[in-house]
Design a protein around this motif. Structure first.
Motif, PDB file in Angstrom:
ATOM      1  N   UNK A 137       0.857  -1.186   0.000  1.00  0.00           N
ATOM      2  CA  UNK A 137       0.000   0.000   0.000  1.00  0.00           C
ATOM      3  C   UNK A 137       0.899   1.244   0.000  1.00  0.00           C
ATOM      4  N   UNK A 138       0.541   2.203  -0.794  1.00  0.00           N
ATOM      5  CA  UNK A 138       1.310   3.459  -0.975  1.00  0.00           C
ATOM      6  C   UNK A 138       2.635   3.169  -1.690  1.00  0.00           C
ATOM      7  N   UNK A 139       3.336   2.167  -1.215  1.00  0.00           N
ATOM      8  CA  UNK A 139       4.528   1.585  -1.854  1.00  0.00           C
ATOM      9  C   UNK A 139       5.787   2.448  -1.799  1.00  0.00           C
ATOM     10  N   UNK A 140       5.763   3.493  -0.982  1.00  0.00           N
ATOM     11  CA  UNK A 140       6.992   4.260  -0.756  1.00  0.00           C
ATOM     12  C   UNK A 140       7.975   3.455   0.087  1.00  0.00           C
ATOM     13  N   UNK A 141       7.500   2.346   0.658  1.00  0.00           N
ATOM     14  CA  UNK A 141       8.323   1.527   1.556  1.00  0.00           C
ATOM     15  C   UNK A 141       8.758   0.226   0.878  1.00  0.00           C
ATOM     16  N   UNK A 142       8.845   0.240  -0.459  1.00  0.00           N
ATOM     17  CA  UNK A 142       9.143  -1.014  -1.168  1.00  0.00           C
ATOM     18  C   UNK A 142      10.608  -1.133  -1.604  1.00  0.00           C
ATOM     19  N   UNK A 143      11.502  -0.335  -1.029  1.00  0.00           N
ATOM     20  CA  UNK A 143      12.904  -0.347  -1.489  1.00  0.00           C
ATOM     21  C   UNK A 143      13.576  -1.706  -1.242  1.00  0.00           C
ATOM     22  N   UNK A 144      13.370  -2.257  -0.053  1.00  0.00           N
ATOM     23  CA  UNK A 144      14.032  -3.527   0.282  1.00  0.00           C
ATOM     24  C   UNK A 144      13.539  -4.610  -0.680  1.00  0.00           C
ATOM     25  N   UNK A 145      12.255  -4.563  -0.930  1.00  0.00           N
ATOM     26  CA  UNK A 145      11.641  -5.515  -1.853  1.00  0.00           C
ATOM     27  C   UNK A 145      12.276  -5.395  -3.234  1.00  0.00           C
ATOM     28  N   UNK A 146      12.479  -4.159  -3.666  1.00  0.00           N
ATOM     29  CA  UNK A 146      13.092  -3.952  -4.990  1.00  0.00           C
ATOM     30  C   UNK A 146      14.504  -4.535  -5.024  1.00  0.00           C
ATOM     31  N   UNK A 147      15.256  -4.244  -3.954  1.00  0.00           N
ATOM     32  CA  UNK A 147      16.644  -4.716  -3.911  1.00  0.00           C
ATOM     33  C   UNK A 147      16.705  -6.247  -3.987  1.00  0.00           C
ATOM     34  N   UNK A 148      15.762  -6.896  -3.339  1.00  0.00           N
ATOM     35  CA  UNK A 148      15.812  -8.366  -3.288  1.00  0.00           C
ATOM     36  C   UNK A 148      15.052  -9.039  -4.433  1.00  0.00           C
ATOM     37  N   UNK A 149      14.382  -8.250  -5.232  1.00  0.00           N
ATOM     38  CA  UNK A 149      13.714  -8.844  -6.392  1.00  0.00           C
ATOM     39  C   UNK A 149      14.308  -8.252  -7.678  1.00  0.00           C
ATOM     40  N   UNK A 150      15.502  -8.666  -7.960  1.00  0.00           N
ATOM     41  CA  UNK A 150      16.121  -8.385  -9.261  1.00  0.00           C
ATOM     42  C   UNK A 150      16.519  -6.943  -9.536  1.00  0.00           C
ATOM     43  N   UNK A 151      16.465  -6.053  -8.537  1.00  0.00           N
ATOM     44  CA  UNK A 151      16.830  -4.666  -8.834  1.00  0.00           C
ATOM     45  C   UNK A 151      17.937  -4.162  -7.911  1.00  0.00           C
ATOM     46  N   UNK A 152      18.772  -5.130  -7.462  1.00  0.00           N
ATOM     47  CA  UNK A 152      19.834  -4.762  -6.517  1.00  0.00           C
ATOM     48  C   UNK A 152      20.781  -3.751  -7.151  1.00  0.00           C
ATOM     49  N   UNK A 153      21.227  -4.067  -8.328  1.00  0.00           N
ATOM     50  CA  UNK A 153      22.197  -3.239  -9.051  1.00  0.00           C
ATOM     51  C   UNK A 153      21.539  -1.921  -9.484  1.00  0.00           C
ATOM     52  N   UNK A 154      20.374  -2.043 -10.105  1.00  0.00           N
ATOM     53  CA  UNK A 154      19.747  -0.845 -10.683  1.00  0.00           C
ATOM     54  C   UNK A 154      19.141   0.066  -9.611  1.00  0.00           C
ATOM     55  N   UNK A 155      19.071  -0.423  -8.391  1.00  0.00           N
ATOM     56  CA  UNK A 155      18.505   0.402  -7.318  1.00  0.00           C
ATOM     57  C   UNK A 155      19.296   1.700  -7.132  1.00  0.00           C
ATOM     58  N   UNK A 156      20.544   1.682  -7.571  1.00  0.00           N
ATOM     59  CA  UNK A 156      21.361   2.907  -7.446  1.00  0.00           C
ATOM     60  C   UNK A 156      20.787   4.049  -8.299  1.00  0.00           C
ATOM     61  N   UNK A 157      19.935   3.696  -9.268  1.00  0.00           N
ATOM     62  CA  UNK A 157      19.357   4.738 -10.126  1.00  0.00           C
ATOM     63  C   UNK A 157      18.024   5.244  -9.584  1.00  0.00           C
ATOM     64  N   UNK A 158      17.728   4.857  -8.344  1.00  0.00           N
ATOM     65  CA  UNK A 158      16.457   5.225  -7.718  1.00  0.00           C
ATOM     66  C   UNK A 158      16.081   6.688  -7.984  1.00  0.00           C
ATOM     67  N   UNK A 159      14.902   6.901  -8.495  1.00  0.00           N
ATOM     68  CA  UNK A 159      14.311   8.229  -8.660  1.00  0.00           C
ATOM     69  C   UNK A 159      15.013   9.124  -9.698  1.00  0.00           C
ATOM     70  N   UNK A 160      15.955   8.556 -10.440  1.00  0.00           N
ATOM     71  CA  UNK A 160      16.567   9.364 -11.496  1.00  0.00           C
ATOM     72  C   UNK A 160      15.786   9.143 -12.791  1.00  0.00           C
ATOM     73  N   UNK A 161      15.978  10.032 -13.736  1.00  0.00           N
ATOM     74  CA  UNK A 161      15.256   9.920 -15.010  1.00  0.00           C
ATOM     75  C   UNK A 161      15.636   8.607 -15.697  1.00  0.00           C
ATOM     76  N   UNK A 162      14.642   7.796 -15.991  1.00  0.00           N
ATOM     77  CA  UNK A 162      14.901   6.500 -16.619  1.00  0.00           C
ATOM     78  C   UNK A 162      15.317   5.424 -15.627  1.00  0.00           C
TER      79      UNK A 162
END
Ligand SMILES: Cc1ncc(C[n+]2csc(CCOP(=O)(O)OP(=O)(O)O)c2C)c(N)n1
Length: 657
Positions: A77-102
């Protein structure tokens, strides 16, 4: 930002939702610290939601150990708290681009990953979507689990209760994880939050196999109930649920047919594993009440939950750089750094000054006292201030009641969140012509929070409503004077929209009553060239006008520019004078569909004015997330590009009169 490296980590380099199942609890503890550090570094570079993500770390790890995000439907819900989930579901590397264009979004996003089952950004939608998934599973005879993670503040949303009501009607297997950290952005408010506090204070579950007698001694219940619990068969199976059954402390969720389990320590992965393992065996709706601490593991975030809910880049310095070699590459642009105040601050200060003079002014926020600049008001006038929680619909109708007694309600809500109360604006406010001042912060694009938060629809959705007036100040003096003028004699539903931006740093004098309906000429070319252009600019778009005028004049085009603070009503005198120009250019920080430019076109059409109009604003698509300057550039909204378009029009397309 340089390359991210996980080389020096012990476990994060191996961690994903599959491998963490094989980690032991000691390893998980180290992993959680590594994820905390990683999130901290990325937020240092890119900004983001800090406290909520540190708080939900262990909970997410345990959910991923017990459910399979490929098959099971996990909805934040709201999903602003989904960072850990992102890191552990295939976005560990790309998480460094969080909130940047693209780059990676700060919220769940179906388009971003197959693991994101529902996108969000507005609170309170999770349970409804999850129930939809659960009923679809039943219809399609599938067997996936459905898990919805909802915060204690999102739980208080009206729409959440609509889902709970519906779940009572269509009970089905589903796990609701109530992530209770006592905070919304500010401290959570309202009766439900007080009720959760009572639940929180009942005994925390320790272990399934913990001896029943040990637990019973901790329970403040009489001996008959203790006897009943003792007699209960298969304690290990039902132990959690009987522990705090309604007969003991009256758990309202159970009245709605949802099995309550908890409260449980949301930072104890071992215990959480046991709880989730158990809930999977239940064939009914279950709510797991997990107690977490916002900002867990970071001193400042633990102690300043509100301030550390969302932080700007560069704000929280990591103790050392583990994942990125340095802070090299951190760029700050006009939109994120200034010595000047923000529009929010100007409003916050002005409304306190005005309320001192007029005791009829009352202020309402929907869970955003600091975001809307009302903290100072709340302290100065506690009896005239209302934080109604995440309840925009209620806030609007509540203001109606206040206004009908003669009070002057000022409802401060972000443009994007007011969308939720669209029906109330029409049916309750405008239809009855109730005088309320709505102050819409974060109007226009907001940058990194992206499409769920861009306030780019308000000019379109407001200007079609009868009885209302809409203003878009372009600097702090205008904001102050519109506020003052409107509140002197509040007669109808009035909206003031302004951006998430810094003001110009003008010297503020006394408030002045001004003609807020008159568009002001802010530029006129002295020399009359053959080609003549008029620019009609609203709100912050004024920032480009001077440069555009300079470029046009150097190309021998005369230009007259108006600052259109009143979007509804339009200034018909100025619009009628547009027959004197070859091209009319409209600038708005709103979608072009139905916004300011559409209104101008309608005016021209209805008044027999045939002039070509070049419209600058946001296209008919969802503008993605990214730093504000990148977004404006990406969409060709800057002085050079706008001037180019104008020149092409006047030299190659329009007939010169
Ligand atoms: C409809 C709506 N109104 C306001 C907000 C702004 N907002 C974002 S997060 C948040 C607090 C959420 O608190 P909670 O659900 O308890 O989650 P936590 O951050 O504590 O994990 C608020 C009010 C929003 N996202 N949606």
């Amino acid at each position: 930002m340089g390359e991210v490296s996980f080389e020096n980590t012990r476990y994060l380099k191996y961690a994903d939702y599959q491998t963490i199942r094989d980690f032991n609890y000691q390893q998980l503890q180290v992993l959680c610290q590594e994820i905390r550090d990683y999130i901290t570094e990325v937020i240092y570079h890119n900004g983001g939601h800090f406290g909520s993500n540190l708080g939900i770390l262990e909970l997410t790890v345990s959910i991923l150990r017990n459910f399979n995000p490929l098959y099971d439907k996990i909805v934040f819900d709201t999903s602003h708290q989904s960072y850990v989930y992102k890191i552990l579901t295939d976005r560990k590397e790309s998480f460094k681009t969080l909130r940047t264009l693209g780059g990676i979004s700060g919220f769940s996003k179906i388009k971003e990953s197959k693991f994101d089952h529902f996108g969000a950004g507005h609170a309170g939608t999770g349970l409804s979507a999850a129930l939809g998934y659960a009923k679809a599973r039943d219809i399609n005879k599938e067997d996936y689990n459905v898990v919805c993670i909802v915060g204690d503040a999102a739980l208080t949303c009206g729409v959440t209760f609509e889902a709970i009501n519906n779940l009572g009607q269509y009970p089905t297997k589903m796990v609701i994880v109530l992530n209770d950290n006592e905070y919304s952005i500010a401290r959570n408010v309202g009766a439900i939050s007080m009720y959760l506090k009572k639940l929180r204070n009942s005994p925390i579950i320790l272990k399934v196999e913990e001896r029943i007698d040990d637990i019973l001694t901790k329970l403040p219940v009489n001996s008959v109930i203790k006897e009943w619990i003792r007699d209960t068969k298969s304690w290990v199976e039902e132990g959690f649920t009987k522990l705090v059954s309604p007969s003991i402390i009256g758990v309202i969720f159970e009245e709605f047919g949802i099995q309550y389990i908890g409260p449980v320590d949301g930072h104890n992965v071992k215990l959480l594993d046991e709880v989730f393992g158990f809930t999977k065996s239940l064939n009914k709706p279950v709510i797991v009440h997990a107690i977490t601490q916002k900002g867990k593991g970071n001193n400042e975030a633990e102690n300043h939950s509100e301030r550390m809910h969302g932080v700007a880049k560069g704000k929280i310095k990591p103790s050392s750089f583990i994942y990125f070699s340095t802070d090299e590459g951190m760029k700050v642009d006009d939109f994120t750094k200034s010595v000047n105040k923000t529009y929010t601050e100007i409003f916050g200060e002005a409304i306190v000054e005005l309320a001192k003079r007029d005791e009829k002014i009352v202020a309402i926020t929907a869970a955003m006292p600091s975001g809307t600049g009302l903290v100072s008001f709340s302290k100065s006038f506690p009896d005239r201030f209302f934080d109604v929680g995440i309840a925009e619909e209620h806030a609007v109708i509540f203001a109606c009641g206040l206004a009908l007694t003669g009070l002057k309600p000022v409802v401060a809500i972000y443009s994007t969140f007011l969308q939720r109360a669209f029906d109330m604006l029409i049916h309750d406010v405008a239809l009855q012509n109730i005088p309320i001042l709505f102050v819409l912060d974060r109007a226009g694009i907001v940058g990194e929070d992206g499409p769920t938060h861009h306030g780019v629809f308000d000019l379109s959705y407001l200007r079609i409503i009868p009885n209302v007036e809409v203003f878009a100040p372009s600097d702090e003096l205008e904001l102050r004077n519109i506020l003052y003028t409107v509140l002197l004699d509040l007669k109808k539903p009035t909206f003031i929209r302004y951006p998430r931006d810094f003001v110009e740093g003008m010297r503020l004098g006394e408030f002045e009553k001004t003609n807020i309906y008159q568009w002001r000429m802010i530029h006129q070319t002295q020399h009359m060239f053959d080609r003549k252009v008029a620019i009609l600019s609203t709100g912050r778009m004024k920032r480009w006008v001077n440069d555009i005028c300079g470029i046009l004049e150097r190309a021998k085009v005369s230009v007259t520019a108006y600052n259109c603070i009143s979007v509804k009503p339009l200034d018909s005198n100025v619009l009628n004078s547009m027959v004197n120009y070859d091209l009319v250019v409209t600038l708005e920080d709103n979608v072009l569909a139905g916004g300011f430019s559409s209104y101008v076109l309608e005016f021209f059409n209805d008044n027999g004015i045939s002039r070509r109009v070049l419209r600058v604003g946001w296209p008919d698509e969802f503008v993605d997330h990214g730093p504000m300057n990148s977004l404006f550039k990406h969409y060709g909204i800057d002085s050079n590009e706008i001037a180019d378009k104008i020149l092409k029009e006047v030299f190659y397309k329009v007939e010169v009169f």
